[in-house]
Scaffold this active site. Structure first.
Site, PDB file in Angstrom:
ATOM      1  CG  ASN A 106      -1.849  -1.042   1.043  1.00 59.48           C
ATOM      2  OD1 ASN A 106      -2.338  -1.839   0.049  1.00 59.48           O
ATOM      3  ND2 ASN A 106      -2.549  -1.434   2.256  1.00 59.48           N
ATOM      4  CG  HIS A 125       4.083  -1.818  -4.667  1.00 64.25           C
ATOM      5  ND1 HIS A 125       2.808  -2.878  -4.896  1.00 64.25           N
ATOM      6  CD2 HIS A 125       4.871  -2.541  -5.242  1.00 64.25           C
ATOM      7  CE1 HIS A 125       3.070  -3.945  -5.383  1.00 64.25           C
ATOM      8  NE2 HIS A 125       4.638  -3.925  -5.547  1.00 64.25           N
ATOM      9  CB  CYS A 133      13.532  13.829  -9.813  1.00 66.07           C
ATOM     10  SG  CYS A 133      14.239  14.373 -11.401  1.00 66.07           S
TER      11      CYS A 133
END
Ligand code: APR
Length: 256
Positions: A106, A125, A133
């Site tokens: 999550n 994740h 950037c």
């Protein structure tokens, strides 16, 4: 809370495994935050994200390069959804185990909001609360206020576009985080698998990795899915109902 008899029996078996476990960790997915009101990705509910949006358009490098404004707007919409919700009983039950590491797919920070120390949470994740950037050789990143997200903009350091600090399809997981998660799962007595379809690799491979290293697996999910087939005990129910009953009275740790 009234459990059906079969679930109650399986809950007892699961608690028996935890009672004999020194090293326990949790591996979670979008289902952990479902009762907070955040949509999952693949549930057979109407608001599952990938039933309404194209993941390649919105969660891939090619989608971002093709239409960066659309991707930034979509993540800012997700940020506004996130800003409006609170941790649920499942997050709080996990936060009640402060020595247990949380490996999560999550990108929300509801575990941290529930009280889990930031260094106890592995975000495989990435995080929706940060922008970074897009350039591979620039490590500039910023914390984002989900109530006041920013439009598409250039990196102040190198001029390349800024983008959400989440892992898109086809991208590598953050290396240090991924290595730590794999090392943890090679030395567990029990892995709690909470609210994941266990269909997205390499993250989903942690379950098999834990099993290969003699860990027991307890799955908490209303649907068995791929994880259910790998479970020593499968607890069919919502995380916000099952986790408090499963973890009540334990003081679980990941490193013994
Ligand atoms: N309690 C527990 N589990 C639940 C609940 C609940 N209240 N509600 C739904 N679930 C379960 C569903 O049954 C399903 O098994 O949560 C799971 C959600 O699966 P997905 O939507 O596929 O989410 P997840 O497994 O986290 O997806 C993995 O895919 O798109 C990528 O990067 C994204 O991290 C995500 C990854």
């Amino acid at each position: 809370m009234s459990f059906d008899p079969s679930l109650a029996a399986r809950l007892q078996r699961a608690r028996g495994i935890l009672a004999r476990s020194d090293r326990v960790a949790a591996f979670s997915g979008a289902g952990l935050s479902a009762e907070s009101g955040l949509p999952t990705f693949r549930d057979n509910e109407t608001d599952a994200l990938w039933s309404r949006y194209d993941p390649i358009e919105l969660a891939s490098v090619e989608g971002f390069l093709a239409n960066p404004e659309r991707v930034i707007e979509w993540y800012n919409w997700r940020r506004s959804r996130y800003a409006a919700v609170k941790p649920n009983a499942a997050h709080r039950a996990l936060a009640g185990q402060p020595r247990m590491i949380q490996i999560t797919q999550n990108v929300d920070h509801l575990l941290e909001q529930a009280g889990v120390a930031a260094d106890q949470v592995d975000h495989l994740h990435g995080s929706i609360l940060h922008d970074r950037c897009h350039a591979g050789d620039c490590d500039y990143r910023e914390i984002i206020d989900p109530d006041n997200p920013l439009a598409l903009r250039a990196c102040p350091r190198c001029g390349e576009p800024m983008r959400p600090a989440v892992v898109w399809f086809g991208e590598n997981l953050p290396q240090t985080t991924w290595l730590r998660a794999q090392q943890l799962c090679m030395s567990l007595d029990c892995l709690l698998v909470v609210g994941t379809s266990a269909t997205v690799y390499p993250a989903a491979g942690l379950i098999e990795l834990a099993r290969q290293h003699d860990s027991r697996v307890i799955v908490i999910d209303p649907n068995p899915g791929a994880a259910g087939n790998q479970a020593d005990v499968y607890l069919a129910g919502a995380a916000g109902e099952v986790l408090p009953a499963l973890l009540d009275g334990f003081d679980l740790a990941t490193a013994s």
